[in-house]
Every structure is written in C-alpha cells, then in structure tokens.
Scaffold this active site. Structure first.
Site, PDB file in Angstrom:
ATOM      1  N   ILE A  19      74.414  25.637  75.016  1.00 32.44           N
ATOM      2  CA  ILE A  19      73.275  26.351  75.591  1.00 32.44           C
ATOM      3  C   ILE A  19      72.841  25.787  76.942  1.00 32.44           C
ATOM      4  O   ILE A  19      71.948  26.327  77.580  1.00 32.44           O
ATOM      5  CB  ILE A  19      72.075  26.340  74.622  1.00 32.44           C
ATOM      6  CG1 ILE A  19      71.664  24.915  74.265  1.00 32.44           C
ATOM      7  CG2 ILE A  19      72.384  27.146  73.376  1.00 32.44           C
ATOM      8  CD1 ILE A  19      70.422  24.833  73.378  1.00 32.44           C
ATOM      9  N   GLY A  20      73.454  24.697  77.382  1.00 29.82           N
ATOM     10  CA  GLY A  20      73.087  24.139  78.679  1.00 29.82           C
ATOM     11  C   GLY A  20      74.002  22.993  79.060  1.00 29.82           C
ATOM     12  O   GLY A  20      74.613  22.357  78.199  1.00 29.82           O
ATOM     13  N   ALA A  25      75.213  15.252  80.614  1.00 29.41           N
ATOM     14  CA  ALA A  25      75.263  15.624  79.201  1.00 29.41           C
ATOM     15  C   ALA A  25      75.294  17.137  79.043  1.00 29.41           C
ATOM     16  O   ALA A  25      74.856  17.878  79.928  1.00 29.41           O
ATOM     17  CB  ALA A  25      74.060  15.043  78.455  1.00 29.41           C
ATOM     18  N   LYS A  42      71.716  16.885  72.570  1.00 24.22           N
ATOM     19  CA  LYS A  42      72.119  16.513  73.928  1.00 24.22           C
ATOM     20  C   LYS A  42      73.220  15.475  73.800  1.00 24.22           C
ATOM     21  O   LYS A  42      72.979  14.338  73.394  1.00 24.22           O
ATOM     22  CB  LYS A  42      70.929  15.970  74.699  1.00 24.22           C
ATOM     23  CG  LYS A  42      71.152  15.868  76.207  1.00 24.22           C
ATOM     24  CD  LYS A  42      69.832  15.625  76.913  1.00 24.22           C
ATOM     25  CE  LYS A  42      69.980  15.804  78.423  1.00 24.22           C
ATOM     26  NZ  LYS A  42      68.679  15.650  79.106  1.00 24.22           N
ATOM     27  N   ASP A 136      60.282  14.112  87.805  1.00 24.73           N
ATOM     28  CA  ASP A 136      61.142  15.263  88.133  1.00 24.73           C
ATOM     29  C   ASP A 136      60.503  16.547  87.615  1.00 24.73           C
ATOM     30  O   ASP A 136      61.176  17.407  87.056  1.00 24.73           O
ATOM     31  CB  ASP A 136      62.534  15.064  87.516  1.00 24.73           C
ATOM     32  CG  ASP A 136      63.557  16.051  88.100  1.00 24.73           C
ATOM     33  OD1 ASP A 136      63.347  16.499  89.241  1.00 24.73           O
ATOM     34  OD2 ASP A 136      64.529  16.380  87.412  1.00 24.73           O
TER      35      ASP A 136
END
Length: 706
Positions: A19-20, A25, A42, A136
């Site tokens: 999904i990402g 990672a 992750k 961030d």
C-alpha cells in the site's frame, strides 16, 4: 517487492498487499492472525538490512512512535528487529492523505481547515510533551479518515528533543515546501519548527497552494528564509482575518515570534472559534516580544479556569479529569461566568467570611525530585496524586508533568496530578580497546548506546583501532549516554585517504574531492541510476592518493533511470460487485493491466516512469480517471474523473469515453465543483474522501456546530 505478498512474518502477520513505498521501507496491508484484525506493516527494504545507518534510523523510528499514544497519532502495536525481516506493525489507516484531499477539493472551507489543523496540533502537543519533535510535518504525512479524523504519521526522522548531540541528519531535513527557515539554514530545530510547518499546511488548506514554490529545492528553501508569502486574504478574501493572523503568526521567520507551543496555538484557535470576527493584532517588533499581550490574556483565562475547576471539585470531589488546554479555556470561561452570576445573586456573602480558602500560587514542579517537592514548604498546600510512574529518559524520581500550570493562583489544598519517572535502563560500557572502529560501533549500536568517533594520532596503536572510550569501559551509564570512541589514525603525511563517492551526486563528490585537494575527471556512462549519480570511482574508498592527484568518476547519464510511484484509485459507494479489467496508460503505452472489483472501494497499483507524467485509468475500455504523477516525490494528483457513469453502462468493453469538463465556480472564492455527470450517474466520492459527495465531503464534520 511483490514477492512478499502472502508471506507470514514471525508466523503472525500475513502480508496481503503493498500500500506504500518510502525511501527505506515498504508498507503492506497485513492480517494479524493472532488478533484477527487488519494492520499495516512497515518492512525495511532488503537492500538496507546491511546498512547500519538505515537500520539505526528504522529502529529509532519505532522507539520514537512507540512512546506516543494519542487518537490523532498512528499507533504502533509491535516491532521486530531480529532475523532477516525487520518491521514495525502499526494501526491500519483506511483513508487518504490531506494532500490528496486538498488536490481533489481545490482550497478547503475555512471551517474544515480549522477542524483539521486543531487535530494536527493536538497530536503535536502530545508528541512535544513526550520530548518528540516531528521535523517533517507536511500534508503528505497527514492521513484523513472518512469520518474527518486526522492521523499524523511518519515520525521516522523525529528525534528526542532532549538530545544534546546533533548529527548530520538534523540539518535541513523535511520536505522543502514545508521546511522552517531555521531547518533550511541547518540550525537547531525545536517544537516551533513543527508549528511553522503547521502554519504552511493551514495556508495550503485555506488557499489551495503552498506559500512558496520554485524550480529547485534550493530556490524554495531560500524563499522560506527571505521571502514573505502572498497574504491569505489576497488569495481567499472570504477567510476571516483572525484565522489569517493565526497562520501568519505560525509562519514567522523568527521562531521567537511564533506561538511558543502547540497548546498556545490551540488556544488562539479556540478563541477564534468562539468569535470568528476576532482580530488579534499581533505585533512583530523586536522591542515588544511577540504575543506578549496575547499571552497575558491567556494567563487571565487560565486563572479563571483554575477558579472554575475549584468550584467543580467542591461539587464532585471524586472526579479528576485531565483536559486539553483548548477545552479548559472554554470550560473555564463558562464556569467563571456562572460563578460570578451566582455570587452577585447571593450578595457576595461568601467573600470575607472566616472560612474563606486561601489563594496560593502553583509552583513549577517539573524537573524536581518527587520526595523533595512534597517536603517543600511551598508545596504543602497541595495534595499530590501520582498518575504515572514508568521508565522514561528522565532520572528516577523526577517529576516530568504536572496537571496545573506553574504561576497560576489556585485554592489551597488543591489536588495536582503528577507523572514521576521510574528511571532509565542502566548499561555497562563494554571494553572496546584494540577493536576495529567498525566493530566497536556495531557493539555500541546493539546495546542501544549513541556514540561519536574522534581520531587521535598514536604511533603505538594500529590505525583505525580503538584506543579508549569516554566513559571508560566497565562504567555504568544510562541508555541515552553519548559514548566517545577514541580511534588511532595514521601518522600525518602528504597522502590523502580517498572518501566514498559512489552513490553521491556529482556536485557533492566534486566538493568532497576539492576539499581534499584532489582533481576530478568525469565520464558519463549509460546507467539506470539517477542522472548525475556517481556509480564508479577510479580509486576505491580508503585508498591513499597524493595531493593534486586526479580521480576519475563515472557518472550516470540517466538513460535507463526510472522511479516507481503508487497510484490510488477510488470508487464510489454502491459500485458494482463484479470484476472489471483495469489498465493504466502512461505516455500512450500500457504500463499496468489487472482486474479490480469496484465494490472494494479502492485499488492501488505501482507504475514506473520519469519526472512528471499523465497516467490514465481505463475500466473495461472506458476512461475512468486521469492523474498527474510526480515520480520523484511519489505523488499522484487527480486531474480528471472520476467518471462513475460507466458503472451504469453495459458490461461489454466500449473503448475510452470522452470525459465531461468540470463546472466553473459561479462566484469568486467558491469551492471548485465536482466534474459534471450524466443525470442518471451518482456523485463522485473523491479519492477515498471522508463523508462521500455533496458540496464538500466535510459537511457533516464536527465543528459546524460552532
């Protein structure tokens, strides 16, 4: 990457789909077979398992987010740092990023913006209270659920604010469009740096654009340092003045002129919510510290709140509830008004009576030893309630939280909640004498100790071998202690040790060699690496060269370079429960073909490309949506669609259909409308947006009641 699908990690977490994908990672949707629930895993990429710095950052990330427990922060359930797979198990978020939502909606309604930024600040207030700075904060790191809930994620480059030693990673990190001026300058960042980024996000929600943009990251960073953004009122005249002032104060270049904390910014927002016509009239002058007048008004409100809380305790002595500062302000003002009215009606009979409770000032307990604080004369007017006593980074017995702010006048014998540290883990510094410096670093890293390497010229010890450590071997230290490793270096000569250059961009490599008085010769070669990346050096790392020698660097021309990006396609509620053929077309060529069942709600595909390209999504031969894909930043922005009317068509493929044009706003400042649809089609739901269709998917959100 895909070969992990179906794999079980430690026999418990079954990976369902990707999904990402981030820098170090990949994130998978997974099933927790033990708890029978969906989670996000992750997983550190294979190529980084042997990279000590990446493993260190990955472990640090888990340590950072594991201490956070807040409804607006993504939760961590489990971590694993043994064996071939190193991973973090987190809460699964079924939603989209705030950046995707802004791209879909254009600019947001100011009420929706306030609803979102309030939750972001509550998450940061919790993190800052635990000594964690995000560093961030950006709209890509903010997840938006269907019910309007915000989840802040990716504390991966955060650091504990109490650390005294800064690393190179602390310099100018974070996405450049949201970076604070001090981060852009490479200076120390703190909680106020996060607040600057929150100000940028609020500006982005209210105007539909970031305050600064440019052709290169350097240009954008320089604008953050020197330029003033276009005023919000010029871009969105309908936004109330008070809300514009809040965003502008958070984005002050001088961090001392910003809000002092997330809690203080929340207080300003609560005041704005009580009176949207408020004008703060902040003064940004060197001789008058920012928000002095505002701070005094906040202190007055806090004092009213403390008096109101005393009245509440007399009604129900058993209830002790820790409230957020934003709620306390509202409750305090309301309670103070009620108390005043009652006193007037009763003729102020209580005032001046012999039984009047004495007013005392709340001292600052944070940083004090708990037993010492209880024995102090100024603390004898308070009843201490310890609500937490756990291992922390603070010394044993030290108070690190108090429920009543110092300096506020309260009634004597008031109960105050405190959190007391149970201490930290104590470790013994190992004997590293004579070991190779790399092995010594590994040993300290496995123990969880930070370290700094310093070289010393010592003819009696072989080069790159440890001479000693500070603290010395055998001494017990806390886990947060910094260990200095003294390493022998080769005797000074005209020979220069060549640094590692492979993997750096050519400009950085030139600077490194120029600083060592070495000459650079560049040869461009075909490569799949990013253009300008050094892929080979004529003299290997750690070899010696004479001053003025030439080093030949082979640099990628980018002929075969491409990057991958994730494409998330959303489907409306009530979409047909059947299989469709789905294609992704980029540059006129099919780059991905698969099948999808629209009733699942979303579909995620991974495609390759360069720079920024247009990707068209086709269902059973008909155009469903178009995206602008930035492969460098892995951002896919919806530009056309979704054309949900194809779900009302016959199931046979009929070729791409022409998309209708989006309607234009009827008045200045009005929200961009959804793409027009045939009369018999359903409203588009947006990219997994919360709340479904309508003028704004946020119409049903909490917050409209004010």
């Amino acid at each position: 990457m895909e070969n992990y699908i179906g794999k079980r990690l430690t026999g418990r977490y079954e990976l369902v789909k990707l999904i990402g994908s981030g820098g170090m990672a990949n994130v998978y949707e997974a099933k927790d077979l033990l708890e029978n629930k969906t989670v996000a895993v992750k997983l550190l990429k294979e190529e980084y398992l042997t990279n000590e710095e990446f493993v260190r950052r990955f472990r640090n990330e888990s340590k950072v987010i594991a201490v956070l427990d807040h409804p607006n922060v993504v939760k961590v359930y489990d971590v694993n740092f043994t064996g071939a797979e190193q991973y973090i198990v987190m809460e699964f978020i079924d939603g989209i990023t705030l950046r995707q939502y802004i791209s879909h909606q254009g600019r947001l309604r100011w009420k929706d913006s306030v609803h979102f930024v309030t939750q972001i600040l509550m998450a940061l207030e919790h993190a800052h209270e635990h000594g964690v700075i995000h560093r961030d904060i950006k709209s890509q790191n903010i997840m938006l659920l269907r019910d309007g809930t915000i989840k802040v994620m990716d504390f991966g480059i955060a650091r504990f604010a109490r650390e005294n030693i800064r690393s190179m990673d602390d310099r100018a990190i974070g996405s450049v469009h949201y970076i604070s001026p001090e981060q852009a300058c490479g200076e120390e960042s703190d909680e106020k740096s996060d607040l600057y980024s929150v100000g940028v996000i609020l500006y982005e929600m209210l105007t539909g654009r970031v305050p600064f943009d440019g052709d290169t990251p350097e240009q954008v960073a320089m604008k953050h340092i020197h330029n003033r953004p276009v005023p919000i009122h010029d871009l969105a005249p309908d936004v109330p003045t008070g809300l514009c002032e809040i965003a502008e104060k958070a984005m002050q270049k001088d961090k001392n002129l910003r809000y002092r904390s997330a809690g203080e910014m929340l207080e300003a927002i609560e005041r704005f919510k009580m009176n949207p016509n408020i004008v703060f009239e902040y003064k940004y002058m060197a001789e008058e510290p920012a928000s002095t007048k505002y701070s005094r008004s906040v202190r007055e409100i806090q004092e009213e709140d403390a008096e109101a809380a005393d009245a509440e305790e007399e009604v129900d002595e058993q209830i002790i509830v820790k409230r957020s500062p934003t709620i306390l302000i509202l409750a305090g003002i309301a309670a103070a008004c009620v108390i005043t009215a009652v006193l007037v009606l009763l003729g102020f009979f209580y005032y001046g009576s012999e039984g009047k409770v004495e007013d005392v000032v709340m001292p600052n307990l944070v940083g004090m030893d708990y037993d010492q604080a209880r024995s102090m004369e100024e603390c004898k007017n308070f009843y201490f309630v310890v609500i937490e006593n756990e291992l922390t980074e603070y010394p044993k017995g030290q108070i690190y939280y108090q429920s009543i702010d110092p300096g506020i006048k309260v009634k004597a014998n008031r109960r105050v909640q405190v959190k007391v540290s149970a201490g930290v883990d104590v470790l013994e510094v190992p004997d590293l004498t004579g070991k190779y410096v790399g092995d010594a670093e590994d040993e300290l890293f496995k123990l969880g100790l930070d370290y700094t390497v310093r070289t010393v010229e010592d003819d009696s010890v072989e080069a790159d071998r440890v001479i000693s450590t500070d603290p010395p071997a055998g001494q017990e230290v806390e886990q947060s202690t910094q260990v200095i490793i003294y390493v022998s270096r080769a005797k000074a000569s005209s020979s220069i040790k060549v640094p590692r250059l492979v993997g750096y961009d050519i400009e950085t490599a030139r600077e490194k060699l120029a600083a060592l008085d070495l000459v650079v010769n560049v040869e461009e070669v075909d490569s799949e690496e990013k253009p300008g990346t050094v892929i080979e050096q004529s003299l290997p790392q750690n070899e010696y060269a004479e001053s003025g020698s030439t080093i030949t660097l082979k640099v990628s021309n980018g002929s075969g370079y491409s990057t991958k990006a994730s494409l998330t396609v959303s489907f409306p509620e009530g979409a047909p429960n059947r299989e469709y053929a789905i294609q992704v077309i980029v540059g006129g060529e099919e780059v991905l073909r698969s099948t999808v069942n629209p009733s699942s709600g979303t579909w995620v595909g991974e495609i390759e490309g360069q720079g920024t390209m247009t990707a068209s999504v086709v269902l059973d031969g008909q155009l469903y949506a178009s995206f602008e894909v930035n492969f460098e930043d892995n951002i896919a922005t919806l530009t056309e669609g979704y054309y949900t009317s194809i779900f009302n068509e016959p199931s046979e493929p009929s070729g791409p259909s022409e998309p209708s044009q989006p309607e234009q706003p009827s008045e200045p400042g009005e929200q961009p409308s959804e793409p027009s649809q045939p009369e018999d089609s359903s409203e588009p739901a947006g990219p997994a947006g919360p709340g479904g269709g309508g003028d704004s998917p946020m119409d049903a959100l909490p917050g409209d009641e004010w």
